[in-house]
Design an enzyme around this catalytic site. Structure first.
Site, PDB file in Angstrom:
ATOM      1  N   CYS A  99       0.884  -1.168   0.000  1.00  0.00           N
ATOM      2  CA  CYS A  99       0.000   0.000   0.000  1.00  0.00           C
ATOM      3  C   CYS A  99       0.916   1.211   0.000  1.00  0.00           C
ATOM      4  CB  CYS A  99      -0.908   0.006   1.228  1.00  0.00           C
ATOM      5  SG  CYS A  99      -1.867   1.542   1.368  1.00  0.00           S
ATOM      6  N   CYS A 102      -0.672   4.324   2.292  1.00  0.00           N
ATOM      7  CA  CYS A 102      -0.769   4.258   3.758  1.00  0.00           C
ATOM      8  C   CYS A 102      -0.329   2.866   4.202  1.00  0.00           C
ATOM      9  CB  CYS A 102      -2.162   4.647   4.248  1.00  0.00           C
ATOM     10  SG  CYS A 102      -3.549   3.891   3.391  1.00  0.00           S
ATOM     11  N   SER A 103      -1.254   2.021   4.605  1.00  0.00           N
ATOM     12  CA  SER A 103      -0.856   0.704   5.110  1.00  0.00           C
ATOM     13  C   SER A 103      -2.016  -0.272   5.047  1.00  0.00           C
ATOM     14  CB  SER A 103      -0.384   0.833   6.556  1.00  0.00           C
ATOM     15  OG  SER A 103      -1.409   1.442   7.319  1.00  0.00           O
ATOM     16  N   CYS A 104      -2.854  -0.182   3.999  1.00  0.00           N
ATOM     17  CA  CYS A 104      -4.005  -1.085   3.868  1.00  0.00           C
ATOM     18  C   CYS A 104      -3.513  -2.535   3.905  1.00  0.00           C
ATOM     19  CB  CYS A 104      -4.725  -0.830   2.548  1.00  0.00           C
ATOM     20  SG  CYS A 104      -5.386   0.843   2.443  1.00  0.00           S
TER      21      CYS A 104
END
Lengths: 194, 109, 91
Positions: A99, A102-104
């Site tokens: 991702c 962000c950090s999905c």
């Protein structure tokens, strides 16, 4: 932006907790319950799904068609959570999830995202030079296998269905599940029976 | 159909959280070790989950708040330190809490 | 509705230059040509959700790109990204 939110983080958390409790939005008990609930999700969940898919062709088809339904079929609660897509590794193609924004992360089936998944180095490099990133995880793909990088930018969460390792003929699902690490289901590593 | 070449992305103001392929990180090695979450991390994560479940704040609002953190702070703060700042920002923006309430709570905390 | 295999171009737009925004289309894809893999469903526009505004529902697509058309030094063979219809134009 008010400088109040630039307060030291521990103090900011303490202040927000006071306010949320006094307004009845989040009590200490609710926070503790939520933490316990979140801690229950772990890579063991994803591993069970992968091992089942390796041993049950019907389940494999369901997993690839609708990851959330496949998770529910093993008792993992997906209600109210993002849809889960599953990327199938084959002899020809290896999948890697990142991702960049962000950090999905497929938290329902793998738990909290690991530190490296959230790091600028991984977010910047996996999309551009995936082979070098895999090498840092000690992963070398066979010659000729393509790499597909999936940038998880929106409403889905993605997990990888790795190839079943050679040398596991006759193994049951529990034994297969024990082989799997979280990185196998993101694509930075591949499982091995060796 | 447009035949024009895409504009050179280096000419445009890329947002600092938008990191895909960005040259300044290309030489950064990846720390592949596991890092255990702290109690602070887990509490912030849980609060975000509750605020989402109660429709007080969406994950998209959380992200907007994180992206609004100035670049130097974004780089300096840990993952969940960014989250708690965004949560505070959003609760203020939505009027769930007031600045006066937050000021008082910070003094008490 | 875009069919699998349809060629598309990602809009060469930079809302970042115009003020506060929240966008899920990475900078490296702006203006790039890709191919629709499939539709992934429809979802409320995160660009509005991020500001707690009413959010119209948009079709979401998986779109494939040739990495070396983005970075000549790219090491992968395919990049696949979720993109909303509002960012895609027929190519």
């Amino acid at each position: 932006m008010t400088p109040l939110i630039e307060a030291p983080s521990e103090r900011l958390l303490a202040g927000i907790k006071l306010l949320l409790a006094s307004k009845g939005i989040a009590t200490a008990e609710e926070i503790a319950e939520r933490m316990a609930q979140t801690d229950r999700a772990s890579p063991a969940q994803g591993a069970r799904m992968v091992a089942r898919a390796w041993t049950d062709p019907e389940y494999r088809a369901l997993l690839l068609r609708d990851g959330a339904q496949a998770a529910e079929a093993l008792g993992i609660t997906m209600r109210g959570l993002p849809p889960l897509g599953v990327l199938e590794n084959t002899v020809d193609t290896h999948n890697l999830v990142v991702c960049t924004l962000c950090s999905c992360y497929p938290r329902a089936v793998l738990g909290y995202p690991p530190f490296w998944f959230k790091s600028p180095g991984y977010r910047a490099r996996a999309i551009r030079d995936p082979r070098a990133v895999l090498a840092e995880f000690g992963t070398a793909l066979p010659d000729g296998q393509r790499i597909r990088v999936v940038d998880s930018t929106a409403d889905y969460r993605w997990m990888v269905l790795p190839q079943r390792p050679v040398g596991t003929d006759g193994w049951d699902a529990d034994r297969l599940a024990a082989l799997l690490r979280e990185g196998d289901m993101i694509g930075v590593t591949v499982p091995s029976a060796a | 159909m447009s035949q024009s070449e895409p504009s050179d992305t280096s000419e445009h103001p890329r947002a600092h959280h938008d990191m895909g392929g960005v040259p300044k990180f290309l030489c950064e090695p990846i720390d592949t070790e596991a890092h255990a979450l702290t109690p602070f991390d887990r509490e912030v994560d849980a609060i975000r989950g509750i605020l989402g479940a109660k429709s007080v704040m969406s994950v998209d609002e959380l992200r907007r708040g994180i992206e609004a953190i100035p670049e130097a702070d974004y780089a300096r703060l840990s993952y969940y330190q960014r989250w708690i700042r965004s949560i505070a920002d959003n609760l203020l923006a939505r009027g769930v809490i007031s600045e006066a309430e937050l000021r008082a709570a910070l003094e008490q905390a | 509705m875009l069919a699998p295999g349809a060629p598309v171009r990602v809009r060469d737009d930079w809302p970042e230059a115009r003020g506060p925004c929240h966008i899920r289309t990475p900078h490296y894809l702006r203006g790039r040509l890709g191919t629709v893999v499939r539709q992934l469903g429809s979802f409320p526009n995160p660009e509005d959700l991020a500001f707690a505004r009413p959010a119209p529902t948009l079709a979401l697509y998986h779109v494939a790109f040739e990495p070396r058309s983005i970075w000549p030094d790219a090491g992968g063979d395919e990049i696949v990204v979720e993109l909303y219809e509002s960012w895609l134009e027929a190519a």
